[in-house]
Scaffold this active site. Structure first.
Site, PDB file in Angstrom:
ATOM      1  N   HIS A  59      21.894  40.268  39.257  1.00 34.12           N
ATOM      2  CA  HIS A  59      22.224  40.522  40.660  1.00 34.12           C
ATOM      3  C   HIS A  59      21.216  41.535  41.204  1.00 34.12           C
ATOM      4  O   HIS A  59      21.322  42.738  40.956  1.00 34.12           O
ATOM      5  CB  HIS A  59      23.653  41.067  40.794  1.00 34.12           C
ATOM      6  CG  HIS A  59      24.712  40.058  40.456  1.00 34.12           C
ATOM      7  ND1 HIS A  59      25.395  39.345  41.416  1.00 34.12           N
ATOM      8  CD2 HIS A  59      25.181  39.618  39.270  1.00 34.12           C
ATOM      9  CE1 HIS A  59      26.249  38.522  40.826  1.00 34.12           C
ATOM     10  NE2 HIS A  59      26.136  38.672  39.516  1.00 34.12           N
ATOM     11  N   TYR A  83      35.302  44.861  38.844  1.00 30.32           N
ATOM     12  CA  TYR A  83      35.241  45.434  37.497  1.00 30.32           C
ATOM     13  C   TYR A  83      34.132  46.477  37.338  1.00 30.32           C
ATOM     14  O   TYR A  83      34.092  47.193  36.334  1.00 30.32           O
ATOM     15  CB  TYR A  83      35.088  44.339  36.435  1.00 30.32           C
ATOM     16  CG  TYR A  83      33.807  43.529  36.490  1.00 30.32           C
ATOM     17  CD1 TYR A  83      32.584  44.078  36.103  1.00 30.32           C
ATOM     18  CD2 TYR A  83      33.824  42.205  36.910  1.00 30.32           C
ATOM     19  CE1 TYR A  83      31.415  43.338  36.151  1.00 30.32           C
ATOM     20  CE2 TYR A  83      32.663  41.454  36.955  1.00 30.32           C
ATOM     21  CZ  TYR A  83      31.459  42.030  36.578  1.00 30.32           C
ATOM     22  OH  TYR A  83      30.308  41.285  36.629  1.00 30.32           O
ATOM     23  N   MET A 209      34.745  35.801  37.912  1.00 30.47           N
ATOM     24  CA  MET A 209      35.169  37.172  38.219  1.00 30.47           C
ATOM     25  C   MET A 209      34.751  37.619  39.615  1.00 30.47           C
ATOM     26  O   MET A 209      34.587  38.810  39.865  1.00 30.47           O
ATOM     27  CB  MET A 209      34.585  38.135  37.172  1.00 30.47           C
ATOM     28  CG  MET A 209      34.924  37.776  35.736  1.00 30.47           C
ATOM     29  SD  MET A 209      33.985  38.773  34.561  1.00 30.47           S
ATOM     30  CE  MET A 209      34.295  37.891  33.029  1.00 30.47           C
ATOM     31  N   SER A 210      34.585  36.660  40.521  1.00 34.94           N
ATOM     32  CA  SER A 210      34.116  37.001  41.864  1.00 34.94           C
ATOM     33  C   SER A 210      34.702  36.042  42.885  1.00 34.94           C
ATOM     34  O   SER A 210      35.708  35.381  42.625  1.00 34.94           O
ATOM     35  CB  SER A 210      32.578  36.931  41.908  1.00 34.94           C
ATOM     36  OG  SER A 210      32.140  35.582  41.737  1.00 34.94           O
TER      37      SER A 210
END
Length: 275
Positions: A59, A83, A209-210
């Site tokens: 990222h 997280y 997770m997004s």
């Protein structure tokens, strides 16, 4: 919230040439799409108030303004995750900022684990709906009516018209674009095989997770939303291998070209829509 959005927007507008129409959030390992953007203006997240840098490998942490087939775009190369120790408000601030810049539609992308047993590593999936299994919601707390309503409807969280465009573009490209339900989990651990069996029972086709908080925030602000998941691995327990972030990034690179082609032609069509 509105004050932070306005400060971020003001800093970006000082470097912005034209108002963007389509926003894009790029997931893990998918940042190379920015090579398809023309007339680029690159702004580091460090230079945008209240953003700060990403901490996850894959990222890059920068906003790219430019054009894709003549359509003005604002592309987030990297996102924030809950997280990482961020608040939910911080996680969705980039999406809210894109809305403040004037985008009408947003494409959320991610690298996901395949739960549906008919999926294979390397598949691209049009997200048709989502399950929030994060135990959190970015709208918790006092509501700012200037940003969006207290109780936004999520019946069409992923806009049917935009989903139809993705499918039509994929068909024209000869791409086998799957459709599925994305379940968002808190992380940062990968799921257990038992959890994956549970999610399959609940109707989920891929896991990550997004994306879920961003979709909620985008709907809250009245944006049209669509999403693309790249199945970079099959979820825990399906194959006799351990999951590693490095392998997921490598798989994302392998499907980069067909992902880019789908995104480029979809942006061109979405850019033709009137609000």
């Amino acid at each position: 919230m509105s004050g932070k959005i306005q400060e971020a927007v003001k800093a970006i507008e000082a470097k912005m040439k034209n108002k963007p129409k389509v926003g894009i959030v790029l997931g893990s390992g998918l940042g190379d799409f920015v090579d398809a953007i023309e007339n680029k203006t690159v702004i580091s997240y460090d230079d945008i108030p209240h953003f700060g840098q990403t901490t996850v490998v894959g990222h890059s942490g920068q906003l790219i303004l430019g054009t894709v087939k003549g359509v003005e775009v604002a592309v987030m190369q990297g996102r924030f995750h809950f997280y990482e120790g961020r608040t939910m408000e911080e996680v969705v601030l980039p999406v809210r900022t894109l809305a403040g810049l004037g985008i009408e539609s947003i494409i959320l992308t991610n690298a996901a684990g395949g739960i549906n047993l008919s999926f294979t590593q390397g598949d691209l999936v049009c997200i048709e709906d989502q399950i929030n299994f994060m135990g959190q919601n970015p709208l918790i707390g006092p509501n700012d009516e200037s940003v969006g309503p207290r109780f936004p409807d999520m019946t069409y969280a992923y806009d049917p018209e935009l989903r139809a465009i993705l499918k039509d573009v994929a068909k024209n490209q000869g791409l086998d674009l799957k459709t599925g339900v994305y379940v968002g989990v808190l992380g940062p651990t990968y799921e257990t095989p038992a959890e994956i069996r549970m999610f399959r029972t609940l109707g989920a086709d891929m896991v990550g997770m997004s994306t879920v908080p961003e979709c909620i925030a985008a709907n809250h602000m009245g944006l049209k939303v669509c999403g693309i998941s790249c199945v970079t691995n099959m979820a825990a327990g399906i194959e006799a291998t351990k999951l590693m972030h490095e392998d997921i990034k490598e798989q994302a690179l392998k499907i980069m070209q067909k992902f880019t082609n789908l995104l480029v032609d979809s942006v061109a069509k979405i850019g033709q829509l009137s609000k």
